[in-house]
Structures are given as C-alpha cells and as structure tokens.
Design a protein around this motif. Structure first.
Motif: not given
Lengths: 332, 171
Positions: A120, A146-147, A150, A153, B58-59, B62-64, B67, B71
């Motif tokens: 991720s 990015s959309a 996410i 994921e 992290i998940l 940092a990863g969600g 982001v 955006f």
C-alpha cells in the motif's frame, strides 16, 4: 553474528538479484507472448530468437539521457521512482519459496498483513511522480491511479480476511502448512476470494484491463510521461516486481505454495522428487503468463466502469464472502 | 542496549520529521514527511514487540489516510502560503499557550506515573488461552474490551454516514 546478520544479508542479495534479472526477462517474455497472440514474431534480432534483448534493453535505458523538467519539484521528482520500487522489493521479504528456513528471508506472524501494508506504500511513488512532474497529463494520471489503487486495495484486503478465517493464521508459511493439514488448496475452498484477489491484483499493478493510469491514448503515457532513462525504467522495474510478487502471493495463498499437487495423496509421492521451489516457480510462471494473456486479450475499461466494479461489485462480494466463510467456519 | 540505541535513533528521527512536517513551506512536502514519520513510528512499535500494531499503523495511516490527505492537497493545489496573510505574532501567542498546556500535561503524566508504586505501574499480564501477538490482541478485544470495541465501530459507522450525507446533498 552469522545467523542474525550474514545469512539474512546473503539471502537478500540473492533474492534482489534474482528479482531484477527475472524482471528483465519478463519484459522479453511479455513482448514474445503478446507477439504470438497477435501472429507476430516479436523481438528476433538480438541473439537467437531475440533472447539477448533482455540484456540489451536495460543497458540502453541506463545509457539514455536523464532529463528533469525545469518546473518539476526536484526533490519529489527523484524520490518518486525510488518510493515506487522499494516497497515492491521489500514485499518479497515475507514470500516463502519453500518450507525450509533457507527459502525465505523472514517468517513473521503478521506476514500477510505486512505484505498488504508494504504494497500500500507503493501508491506514493505514482502519486508523487504525477504531481512532481508539474505537467497536466501526469497529474491526471496520478489522480486516477490513487483513486483506483485505494479502491481496489480495500477490496483485496477485505477478500483476504475470508482467507485468513479459513487458514486461521497470518503467517505465509503457516498458511501453506494449513493447506497441507487441511489436504486441499484454498483456491478450491475459496474460489470467490481467488477470483477477487486476481482482479484486484490486476488493478493494483495497473495492468490491462485496469491500466487507466498509463492509458497512452488519453494521457500521452500516464504518470511517467516526464520521466526518461533510468528513472523511467525504475517505474517499470517496480511494476514488473509487483506483478511477480502478486503472482507469488496468489500461488502461495490459493495454490499451495511449494506443495506438490494433491499433497495428501500417498500414491503421488513420487512428485516430491521435484523440489518445492520448482513447484512454486512453475505456479508463479503460470500466473505471469495469465497476466500477459489477459493483456493481449482484453480491452481497457472506462473510468466509471472501473470505479463501479471496485466499489459496487468487488467490495460487496468480498463482504458477503466474509459472512459466508464465518458462518461455514462456525457450523463445520 | 540494542533496544535503547534503536529507541533513541527512532525518537530523534520521529521528532525531526515531525518538526519538518510543520516547518516545510510546501504542503505536499510536509505530507511526505508525515508519511516518513508514520513509518518510523511503525518501526518503533516493532522494537516494542507490537508487530500487529506496526503493520496496522502502516496499512491504515501511511497507506490509507495520508494518501487521501495527499489527494486533497494536490486537488486544492495551495498556491499561496497560508501564513502570509496572518499576523505571525498572534499565532505565536496561541502556539505558546497551547505548547505550554501540552508541556504541563506531559509533566503531569510523568510525575503521576513515577509517584505510584512500581508494581501497580505494570499491570499483571492476564492469562491467555492463545499464543501469538495477533491472537492475544483479538482475544482481548472480543472478551475484556468487547463493549469499547463495538462502541468504536459504531462511532466509525456514524462518521461514515455523516461524511456520505455531507458529500451528497440529495440522497
């Protein structure tokens, strides 16, 4: 000293080199497979049947001029390719290529979650590459990417919850051993989850039919339009390393990893003569071929279709799959 | 010894990156520093033997979440620094007050925890019927902390419904 530092370091060196070499040959394989699908020959000039093309291509990319646009954000422009390659390589740390301790770098008790969280992080490379280029089309592509990443994921993570429920462990080695004790590959227990993970894997690696972040007909090349030379090739290394790691993880979670077919049938014990890592490599190879086959076959989705598949189809099915798995797990 | 070295190195990194987040003039850069900060915090969790918490850090963060920050920051594309049109002295007063309150709070926590008996500081570890980090965490969440866990999930659900209503005027 030897066990804590030197042996893991040696494993990492071998693994990294193996990945990078297989990536260069994967590019050649992809060109050949797509060429055959389209009744062409593919690269034929360099070496017999174009085999040496895999060595010539990286040399060309290293020697090409490396251009940074004047108005680009210098720091993030050079950081972005690194941020996209490093997570793809780190994810290999928890991939077991065999049951013996020799064949994996680390078997941690949260292995599957580690894989998900590390992959991720890779989205930052794509977003920052698009933004730092200071150019219209890369920015549009990185917003799309990015959309998309996410959304898919979330779908993949939710799908894997039902697999974790079946296996009862988060360790990658533990999941393969659970398949041995249950006597069945989880691809046959969780076929819905397998299909969802495969679709999600295609979307997370930006492959056809989900390659909207690099749709060259609309975006002149996608988020890496402004990149050239070695930095450009880092993005490709990351993409192909991601494809390999997703194929490996799918093979491990759903197709028994290093186990031979029918691992509980005694009559087929002669198959154990072939070492486990060869079984895993052939499974990975089949998935790599599947990825290329899909690329040669399917057209690209429209962006609204992509979002609809992700949010209105994959995520509800993943949730329903968790509920069904939970009920079955309680009843059986 | 090794843990102490790891702890102090990570603390310096975390604090330095935290300072970088609030002092960097460009918003996108400070978001990147925030990500690196979260990654260092995750490594700190690993040093403390809380692997599950590290991976979730992290998940989720940092990863969600970050982001989504990135955006938004990219879409808004802040041309002007927000500090330019505000009186820095006024901000300094508020900042001084807030950081003073924070300092008093931290000092209170440290004094309170050291003033108690050492045996009561470390709670006796409950007997687990299961082994492993994740298993024990799940066991605790679904036995002793079941009600807080459910309340937290309802709270998140309410927040999600609220966000959807705000985003779509006509339903």
């Amino acid at each position: 000293m030897l066990d804590t530092f030197i042996i893991p370091l040696l494993k990492i060196v071998v693994l990294l080199n193996a990945i990078l070499i297989s990536v260069t040959f994967m590019v050649l394989m992809e060109r050949k497979v797509i060429a055959w699908a389209q009744s062409r020959l593919g690269p034929m000039r360099v070496g017999p049947y174009g085999v040496l093309q895999a060595i010539v291509d990286p040399i060309k990319l290293i020697l090409k001029e490396d251009i940074t646009p004047v108005k680009a954000d210098k720091m993030l422009f050079s950081l972005a390719p690194i941020l996209s390659l490093v997570p793809a390589l780190v994810a290999f740390a928890v991939v077991p290529f065999g049951g013996d301790e020799l064949f994996y770098v680390a078997d941690i008790n949260v292995g599957l979650l580690f894989f998900l969280s590390v992959t991720s992080i890779g989205v930052y490379g794509i977003i920052l590459a698009g933004w730092a280029s200071n150019s219209k089309y890369p920015l549009l592509a990185s917003l799309r990417a990015s959309a998309q990443l996410i959304s898919y994921e979330i779908a993949v993570t939710m799908t894997l919850v039902s697999l974790i429920l079946t296996a009862g462990t988060l360790s990658m080695v533990g999941i393969v051993e659970a398949q041995l004790t249950d006597g069945v590959w989880y691809g046959f227990v969780q076929p819905v989850a397998f299909v969802l993970v495969l679709i999600g894997g295609l979307a997370e690696t930006n492959r056809v039919p989900f390659d909207l972040p690099e749709a060259e007909t609309e975006l002149t090349g996608g988020f890496h339009t402004e990149y050239s030379g070695m930095r450009f090739s880092l993005f490709f290394l990351a993409e192909y390393a991601n494809i390999i790691v997703i194929s490996a993880v799918t093979a491990i979670l759903f197709f028994g990893g290093w186990l031979r077919p029918f691992p509980n049938v005694e009559a087929l014990a002669f198959l154990d003569l072939i070492p486990g890592w060869i079984w895993l490599f052939s499974k990975i190879f089949l998935f790599l071929y599947l990825f290329m086959w899909i690329r040669a076959t399917l057209p690209r989705y429209r962006y609204d279709q992509l979002m609809r598949i992700g949010w209105k189809l994959l995520i509800p099915i993943a949730l329903a799959n968790i509920v069904v798995t939970g009920i079955v797990k309680v009843l059986v | 010894m090794a843990e102490a070295i790891a702890f102090y190195t990570l603390s310096i990194l975390i604090l330095g990156l935290g300072v970088a987040v609030i002092t960097t003039p460009r918003t996108v850069h400070s978001v990147v520093f925030l990500v690196l900060n979260f990654l260092c915090v995750a490594v700190l969790y690993v040093v403390l033997r809380a692997e599950f918490l590290a991976v979730i850090q992290i998940l989720v963060y940092a990863g969600g979440i970050v982001v989504l920050y990135l955006f938004v920051v990219m879409l808004v594309n802040l041309k002007r620094q927000p500090e330019e049109h505000q009186d820095p002295r006024r901000l300094a007063k508020i900042g001084l007050g807030l950081s003073g309150a924070m300092l008093v709070e931290l000092a209170a926590i440290v004094v309170y925890s050291y003033s108690r008996e050492p045996s009561s500081v470390t709670a006796p570890s409950p007997a687990f019927p299961v082994q492993g980090n994740v298993e024990q965490l799940g066991w605790l969440l679904y036995t002793d902390y079941l009600i807080p866990f459910e309340v937290a999930s309802v709270l998140l659900l309410v927040a999600m419904v609220g966000a959807i209503i705000l985003a779509r005027r006509e339903l």
